[in-house]
Design an enzyme around this catalytic site. Structure first.
Site, PDB file in Angstrom:
ATOM      1  N   GLY A 117      38.384 -57.876  10.298  1.00  0.00           N
ATOM      2  CA  GLY A 117      36.801 -58.380  10.639  1.00  0.00           C
ATOM      3  C   GLY A 117      35.899 -57.706   9.979  1.00  0.00           C
ATOM      4  CB  THR A 136      36.291 -52.556   9.154  1.00  0.00           C
ATOM      5  OG1 THR A 136      35.550 -52.381  10.735  1.00  0.00           O
ATOM      6  CG2 THR A 136      36.422 -51.294   8.579  1.00  0.00           C
ATOM      7  CB  ILE A 170      42.842 -54.038  24.573  1.00  0.00           C
ATOM      8  CG1 ILE A 170      41.821 -54.285  25.760  1.00  0.00           C
ATOM      9  CG2 ILE A 170      44.268 -53.953  24.645  1.00  0.00           C
ATOM     10  CD1 ILE A 170      42.007 -53.373  26.820  1.00  0.00           C
ATOM     11  CE  LYS A 186      55.379 -41.365  21.400  1.00  0.00           C
ATOM     12  NZ  LYS A 186      55.940 -42.371  22.284  1.00  0.00           N
ATOM     13  CG  HIS A 232      17.001 -15.422  42.674  1.00  0.00           C
ATOM     14  ND1 HIS A 232      17.861 -15.205  41.786  1.00  0.00           N
ATOM     15  CD2 HIS A 232      16.008 -14.439  42.685  1.00  0.00           C
ATOM     16  CE1 HIS A 232      17.546 -13.894  41.206  1.00  0.00           C
ATOM     17  NE2 HIS A 232      16.491 -13.485  41.765  1.00  0.00           N
ATOM     18  CG  ASN A 291      19.158 -22.322  59.289  1.00  0.00           C
ATOM     19  OD1 ASN A 291      19.553 -23.332  59.083  1.00  0.00           O
ATOM     20  ND2 ASN A 291      19.527 -21.439  60.110  1.00  0.00           N
ATOM     21  NE  ARG A 315      16.334 -24.903  61.859  1.00  0.00           N
ATOM     22  CZ  ARG A 315      16.689 -25.115  60.537  1.00  0.00           C
ATOM     23  NH1 ARG A 315      15.548 -25.328  59.488  1.00  0.00           N
ATOM     24  NH2 ARG A 315      17.816 -25.321  59.955  1.00  0.00           N
ATOM     25  NE  ARG A 373      22.121 -31.783  58.599  1.00  0.00           N
ATOM     26  CZ  ARG A 373      23.366 -31.673  58.626  1.00  0.00           C
ATOM     27  NH1 ARG A 373      23.655 -31.143  60.468  1.00  0.00           N
ATOM     28  NH2 ARG A 373      24.278 -31.652  58.137  1.00  0.00           N
TER      29      ARG A 373
END
Length: 509
Positions: free
Chosen positions: A37, A39, A128, A139, A271, A410, A430, A505
């Site tokens: 293609g 390339t 793919i 491999k 911190h 807390n 708390r 919370r």
């Protein structure tokens, strides 16, 4: 260790950047080149002879290019064992060409996802043929060299030039490792796209950009950062960031993003917690008032703001020893001033979306959760007391709630006129958090009359609202949800304290 001389190559890439010098060098070495293609056209346009893969397979590219190289003659040429008589005989029998080098990259799946493309466009970017070629060549590294990324072109070109097309088994194995890194990362990105809702309780993380840090949390611990730091920040000046710097920077960024697009807001962190925080009409005043929150803890801290740092602000900052300064931008004058300390780290915060999930090690595994993306706003507030907070108090309550969300539990946050007066951080009770905050605020001469209080979780007893009231606090924001909420509500009603519930919370452990 056996050396191999490259005599044939299959080249099929999505991106042609950096490919030209490699192709020319291969041509100089009389390497036979096969391609497909775009390339193939690229190589032809360089005036270099190239054999189309279709001439080898006697089969055209089909299905709109979905199938080009998936053919026994291609994979046989890559996967054959050159020292195996049976493989050599089959290559001859079926007229399969030997392939010594595979240069392939993959469709840009991650970039396509990040661009906000449609699902169909994303699916078409699942490679793919390319991924199969990479795995096959890697491999068979005993005989084949696999170049799987444009990032490796420079190293491979140097190898061609210094060894004249000859590779050692170590060379090929090194490129195979790179190839399997590419393929595993690619598959991880695809899986995570399909598993965005975590329907499969599976964790796959792949970070290809790693950095060795000087050490970890302490000098006797090794430390690493895996992530694209350069995408998040443009570093303008200073030393290398440490493990602890990065933790503080993370906390600073998460906090300041709550105030993105708002009036000039300045934070000073130590911190992972804000020790100074203010929002004002100018960035200079925001810094001055943030520093006033705790000028002692600010020493050696992390500074961050949500707007450009100008000259007058830089002049104030320069008086303080600080590790890191972060902003969306710096004026040129400000930059020159802040560069006056050679180790001071200056970072421009880029507009990058943070991950939607957080991950941390736990026991012999990891904990994963959705990022706390909920920010309390005015529409979330339910007034549960007879006294309704004033508009000014509501602004302060929202301000304090955002800050509370990013402070270690807390926690209690005390604020007034969009300035952090003090916070109690990381306490086991708390009440302790509140007492710590009150003591700290008074030690820096804050007048808490008319201040507001934010809590990251509900009050199981009325003790906190009573202590706060006696310190001068007249408006409270908390999530609510305790079976004893009425005790706190009753105290507030009896003492003219306004209280609102958010229903959410914000623990931060």
């Amino acid at each position: 260790m056996s050396n191999k001389t490259i005599s044939s190559a299959l080249i099929s890439v999505f991106s042609k950047d950096g490919l030209e010098p490699i192709v020319k060098k291969l041509n100089d070495l009389n390497v036979t080149i096969y391609s497909t293609g775009g390339t193939e056209k690229f190589i032809k346009d360089l005036g270099i002879t190239v054999i189309p893969v279709e001439d080898v397979t006697s089969y055209p590219s089909i299905l709109g290019g979905r199938v080009k190289t998936l053919h026994p003659k291609v994979f046989g040429g890559i996967l054959n064992r050159q020292n195996h008589e049976g493989d050599a005989a089959e290559l001859a029998e079926f007229d399969i060409p030997q392939i010594d080098l595979v240069i392939v990259d993959l469709y840009p799946f991650e970039k396509t996802v990040a661009s906000g493309a449609s699902n169909q466009d994303i699916i078409e970017k699942i490679d793919i043929g390319g991924i199969s070629l990479i795995r096959a060549a890697a491999k068979n590294y005993a005989d084949v060299t696999c170049v799987s990324s444009v990032d490796d072109y420079a190293e491979f070109l140097e190898l061609l030039e210094t060894k004249n097309g000859e590779t050692s088994e170590d060379d090929r194995k090194r490129f195979a490792a790179k190839a399997f890194n590419v393929s595993s990362h690619y598959d991880t990105a695809i899986f995570n796209y399909f598993n965005q809702n975590h329907d499969e309780a599976v964790l796959k993380i792949s970070e290809t950009k790693g950095k060795v840090l000087r050490y970890g949390e302490n000098p006797h611990q090794k430390g690493f950062f895996f992530g694209d730091f350069d995408a998040m920040f443009t570093k303008l000046h200073g030393k290398e960031l440490s493990y602890n710097n990065l933790l503080d920077v993370d906390a600073a960024v998460n906090l300041i993003l709550e105030f993105k697009g708002e009036a000039p807001t300045f934070a000073i962190l130590k911190h992972n917690n804000a020790c100074g925080f203010a929002q004002r009409d100018t960035v200079h005043q925001a810094y001055v008032d943030a520093l006033a929150g705790d000028p002692v803890s600010a020493f050696g801290g992390i500074l961050i703001c949500n707007t450009e740092i100008d000259k007058v602000t830089a002049e104030e900052i320069h008086k303080l020893f600080c590790e890191v300064v972060i902003a969306p931008s710096f004026s040129q004058d400000a930059l020159e001033i802040l560069k006056g300390k050679k180790n001071r780290i200056l970072l421009v915060l880029n507009d990058v979306e943070l991950p939607k999930t957080t991950v941390r090690t736990c026991l012999n595994g990891v904990l994963v959760q959705e990022r706390d993306a909920k920010t309390d706003g005015k529409d979330d507030l339910t007034t549960v007391t007879k006294v309704t907070p004033t508009p000014e108090q509501i602004d302060d309550l929202i301000f304090a709630s955002k800050l509370c969300k990013h402070t270690k539990s807390n926690t209690i946050v005390l604020a007034k006129n969009k300035q952090l007066c003090a916070s109690g951080t990381g306490q086991t009770s708390r009440v302790d958090a509140l007492n710590q905050a009150i003591h700290k605020a008074k030690s820096f001469n804050f007048d808490l009359d008319g201040a507001v209080m934010a809590s990251d979780a509900f009050f199981p007893f009325p003790d906190c609202v009573e202590i706060a009231d006696k310190a001068g606090i007249k408006a409270v924001i908390q999530p609510g949800g305790s079976i004893k909420d009425e005790l706190s509500i009753n105290y507030c009603n009896e003492n003219d304290v306004a209280m609102v519930f958010t229903g959410t919370r914000h623990f931060k452990h």
